[in-house]
Motif scaffolding. Structure first.
Motif, PDB file in Angstrom:
ATOM      1  N   SER A 130      10.690  -0.324  -2.356  1.00 27.97           N
ATOM      2  CA  SER A 130      10.332  -0.907  -1.058  1.00 27.97           C
ATOM      3  C   SER A 130       9.548   0.090  -0.205  1.00 27.97           C
ATOM      4  CB  SER A 130      11.595  -1.350  -0.313  1.00 27.97           C
ATOM      5  OG  SER A 130      12.258  -2.368  -1.037  1.00 27.97           O
ATOM      6  N   ASN A 131       9.935   1.375  -0.278  1.00 29.07           N
ATOM      7  CA  ASN A 131       9.210   2.396   0.491  1.00 29.07           C
ATOM      8  C   ASN A 131       7.772   2.534   0.014  1.00 29.07           C
ATOM      9  OD1 ASN A 131      11.449   3.056   2.073  1.00 29.07           O
ATOM     10  ND2 ASN A 131      12.190   4.553   0.586  1.00 29.07           N
ATOM     11  N   ILE A 132       7.590   2.569  -1.298  1.00 26.55           N
ATOM     12  CA  ILE A 132       6.231   2.666  -1.840  1.00 26.55           C
ATOM     13  C   ILE A 132       5.423   1.429  -1.470  1.00 26.55           C
ATOM     14  CG2 ILE A 132       4.883   2.771  -3.975  1.00 26.55           C
ATOM     15  CD1 ILE A 132       7.140   4.376  -5.226  1.00 26.55           C
ATOM     16  N   SER A 133       6.024   0.261  -1.539  1.00 22.45           N
ATOM     17  CA  SER A 133       5.324  -0.982  -1.184  1.00 22.45           C
ATOM     18  C   SER A 133       4.860  -0.940   0.264  1.00 22.45           C
ATOM     19  CB  SER A 133       6.245  -2.189  -1.402  1.00 22.45           C
ATOM     20  OG  SER A 133       6.558  -2.352  -2.764  1.00 22.45           O
ATOM     21  N   TRP A 134       5.738  -0.435   1.154  1.00 17.63           N
ATOM     22  CA  TRP A 134       5.356  -0.389   2.566  1.00 17.63           C
ATOM     23  C   TRP A 134       4.198   0.581   2.779  1.00 17.63           C
ATOM     24  CZ3 TRP A 134       4.607   2.870   6.592  1.00 17.63           C
ATOM     25  CH2 TRP A 134       4.455   2.274   7.848  1.00 17.63           C
ATOM     26  N   VAL A 135       4.272   1.755   2.154  1.00 22.12           N
ATOM     27  CA  VAL A 135       3.184   2.733   2.278  1.00 22.12           C
ATOM     28  C   VAL A 135       1.879   2.143   1.763  1.00 22.12           C
ATOM     29  CG1 VAL A 135       2.308   4.946   1.435  1.00 22.12           C
ATOM     30  CG2 VAL A 135       4.669   4.771   2.217  1.00 22.12           C
ATOM     31  N   TYR A 136       1.921   1.461   0.631  1.00 19.26           N
ATOM     32  CA  TYR A 136       0.708   0.865   0.061  1.00 19.26           C
ATOM     33  C   TYR A 136       0.133  -0.213   0.979  1.00 19.26           C
ATOM     34  CZ  TYR A 136       0.201   3.103  -4.485  1.00 19.26           C
ATOM     35  OH  TYR A 136      -0.066   4.003  -5.489  1.00 19.26           O
ATOM     36  N   ALA A 137       1.003  -1.069   1.504  1.00 12.41           N
ATOM     37  CA  ALA A 137       0.529  -2.129   2.399  1.00 12.41           C
ATOM     38  C   ALA A 137      -0.075  -1.534   3.668  1.00 12.41           C
ATOM     39  CB  ALA A 137       1.679  -3.069   2.751  1.00 12.41           C
ATOM     40  N   PHE A 138       0.562  -0.500   4.203  1.00 11.68           N
ATOM     41  CA  PHE A 138       0.045   0.134   5.415  1.00 11.68           C
ATOM     42  C   PHE A 138      -1.290   0.826   5.143  1.00 11.68           C
ATOM     43  CE2 PHE A 138      -0.488   3.716   8.280  1.00 11.68           C
ATOM     44  CZ  PHE A 138      -0.296   3.119   9.511  1.00 11.68           C
ATOM     45  N   LEU A 139      -1.387   1.563   4.044  1.00 10.67           N
ATOM     46  CA  LEU A 139      -2.635   2.249   3.712  1.00 10.67           C
ATOM     47  C   LEU A 139      -3.781   1.254   3.532  1.00 10.67           C
ATOM     48  CD1 LEU A 139      -1.534   4.974   1.119  1.00 10.67           C
ATOM     49  CD2 LEU A 139      -2.413   5.363   3.425  1.00 10.67           C
ATOM     50  N   TYR A 140      -3.480   0.133   2.872  1.00 13.83           N
ATOM     51  CA  TYR A 140      -4.542  -0.828   2.572  1.00 13.83           C
ATOM     52  C   TYR A 140      -5.003  -1.567   3.825  1.00 13.83           C
ATOM     53  CZ  TYR A 140      -7.181  -4.504   0.260  1.00 13.83           C
ATOM     54  OH  TYR A 140      -8.182  -5.346  -0.131  1.00 13.83           O
ATOM     55  N   HIS A 141      -4.059  -2.159   4.558  1.00 13.63           N
ATOM     56  CA  HIS A 141      -4.430  -3.000   5.698  1.00 13.63           C
ATOM     57  C   HIS A 141      -4.703  -2.196   6.972  1.00 13.63           C
ATOM     58  CE1 HIS A 141      -3.677  -6.778   3.619  1.00 13.63           C
ATOM     59  NE2 HIS A 141      -2.566  -6.244   3.141  1.00 13.63           N
ATOM     60  N   GLY A 142      -4.055  -1.043   7.110  1.00  8.70           N
ATOM     61  CA  GLY A 142      -4.222  -0.279   8.340  1.00  8.70           C
ATOM     62  C   GLY A 142      -5.231   0.828   8.263  1.00  8.70           C
ATOM     63  N   TYR A 143      -5.643   1.198   7.043  1.00  8.49           N
ATOM     64  CA  TYR A 143      -6.539   2.343   6.907  1.00  8.49           C
ATOM     65  C   TYR A 143      -7.744   2.028   6.018  1.00  8.49           C
ATOM     66  CZ  TYR A 143      -8.065   7.082   5.609  1.00  8.49           C
ATOM     67  OH  TYR A 143      -8.820   8.202   5.368  1.00  8.49           O
ATOM     68  N   LEU A 144      -7.474   1.723   4.767  1.00  6.20           N
ATOM     69  CA  LEU A 144      -8.555   1.579   3.799  1.00  6.20           C
ATOM     70  C   LEU A 144      -9.474   0.399   4.098  1.00  6.20           C
ATOM     71  CD1 LEU A 144      -8.187   2.083  -0.007  1.00  6.20           C
ATOM     72  CD2 LEU A 144      -9.413   0.109   0.831  1.00  6.20           C
ATOM     73  N   LEU A 145      -8.883  -0.777   4.282  1.00  9.77           N
ATOM     74  CA  LEU A 145      -9.684  -1.987   4.466  1.00  9.77           C
ATOM     75  C   LEU A 145     -10.557  -1.933   5.717  1.00  9.77           C
ATOM     76  CD1 LEU A 145     -10.109  -4.546   2.837  1.00  9.77           C
ATOM     77  CD2 LEU A 145      -8.414  -5.683   4.260  1.00  9.77           C
ATOM     78  N   PRO A 146     -10.019  -1.541   6.894  1.00  9.60           N
ATOM     79  CA  PRO A 146     -10.879  -1.468   8.084  1.00  9.60           C
ATOM     80  C   PRO A 146     -12.033  -0.480   7.930  1.00  9.60           C
ATOM     81  CG  PRO A 146      -8.570  -1.439   8.714  1.00  9.60           C
ATOM     82  CD  PRO A 146      -8.604  -1.265   7.226  1.00  9.60           C
ATOM     83  N   LEU A 147     -11.787   0.692   7.338  1.00 11.34           N
ATOM     84  CA  LEU A 147     -12.825   1.706   7.218  1.00 11.34           C
ATOM     85  C   LEU A 147     -13.870   1.323   6.171  1.00 11.34           C
ATOM     86  CD1 LEU A 147     -10.725   5.002   7.481  1.00 11.34           C
ATOM     87  CD2 LEU A 147     -12.182   3.957   9.226  1.00 11.34           C
ATOM     88  N   LEU A 148     -13.428   0.818   5.019  1.00 14.13           N
ATOM     89  CA  LEU A 148     -14.384   0.450   3.982  1.00 14.13           C
ATOM     90  C   LEU A 148     -15.232  -0.747   4.393  1.00 14.13           C
ATOM     91  CD1 LEU A 148     -12.618   0.800   0.498  1.00 14.13           C
ATOM     92  CD2 LEU A 148     -14.145   2.379   1.666  1.00 14.13           C
ATOM     93  N   SER A 149     -14.615  -1.727   5.029  1.00 14.75           N
ATOM     94  CA  SER A 149     -15.373  -2.909   5.441  1.00 14.75           C
ATOM     95  C   SER A 149     -16.466  -2.546   6.438  1.00 14.75           C
ATOM     96  CB  SER A 149     -14.437  -3.960   6.039  1.00 14.75           C
ATOM     97  OG  SER A 149     -13.771  -3.457   7.180  1.00 14.75           O
TER      98      SER A 149
END
Length: 239
Positions: A1-20
């Motif tokens: 669950s901890n890894i899932s939360w980190v992955y979801a946060f990295l993707y939606h809060g960091y990676l996706l906004p910057l890459l888009s």
């Protein structure tokens, strides 16, 4: 669950906004249902999906049934947190986590029809402890990522065990290392994307994925995960 939360946060809060933003007007924007949609070249696969792919006797069926995240087949880089659980009836089974990163990249300076460079980089904090699990995941993921309509795509993937991946000193930090290494690599890739966009004429961009110059501290990584979660709880809005 901890890894899932980190992955979801990295993707939606960091990676996706910057890459888009940095990849505007690129091939990663597609028109779907009469509107423009960004399809990220980097996919952070949640642990449940990694487990599902690694242990499914017919991984192609997962694509046919639309079970997997959108865009996984077109992604150039896929992060997969891998667990050694062999008890399919136990949701909290297994004793070790490792990270497998799939890279499918077009070689530079060669004809566009040349086959992709396809490598599965393995970051294991107990070197090759998940070797058999890795082979099973790569075998099945190859079928998921293979595109028969693309002549550059192939079923063969080279498995590379990253020898300078940080090694844990106890029996409980493996998941923390997976989260920390993922965070670092994602930040490197996002920075690379930005630099290649701003300095396209300066030559081919390069990112070092070996981790040879880094020293990870599990305590610092745990503090980062906890502080990130607390900050999110205080301000849950993600732009």
């Amino acid at each position: 669950s901890n890894i899932s939360w980190v992955y979801a946060f990295l993707y939606h809060g960091y990676l996706l906004p910057l890459l888009s933003e940095s990849l505007k007007s690129s091939k990663f924007y597609q028109y779907k249902k009469e509107k423009e949609e960004f399809v990220s070249p980097i996919c952070l696969l949640l642990p449940t999906f990694t487990f599902l792919i690694a242990n499914n006797p017919d991984p192609e069926d997962l694509l046919t049934c639309n079970v997997l995240p959108n865009g996984i087949s077109d992604a150039q880089i896929v992060f997969c947190p891998l667990n050694d659980n062999d008890d399919f009836g136990c949701s909290e089974g297994g004793s070790h986590w490792s990270l497998v990163v799939f890279f499918k990249l077009q070689p530079t300076g060669v004809p566009s029809k040349t086959a992709y460079i396809q490598k599965a980089l393995v970051y294991d904090s107990m070197f090759q402890a998940n070797a058999s699990e890795t082979e099973r995941l790569v075998h099945n993921m190859a079928k998921v990522l293979y595109n028969p309509k693309d002549p550059r795509s192939k079923l063969e993937w080279d498995i590379v065990h990253v020898r300078d991946s940080p090694q844990q000193t106890n029996g409980s930090d493996c998941g923390v290392y997976v989260a920390a290494i993922t965070s670092f690599l994602v930040s490197q890739l996002v920075a690379l994307t930005g630099s290649s966009t701003r300095h396209a004429a300066a030559g081919d961009p390069f990112v070092d994925l070996s981790l040879k110059s880094l020293r990870f501290n599990a305590i610092d990584s745990r503090i980062w995960m906890l502080s990130t979660l607390l900050n999110f709880l205080k301000n849950p809005k993600i732009d």
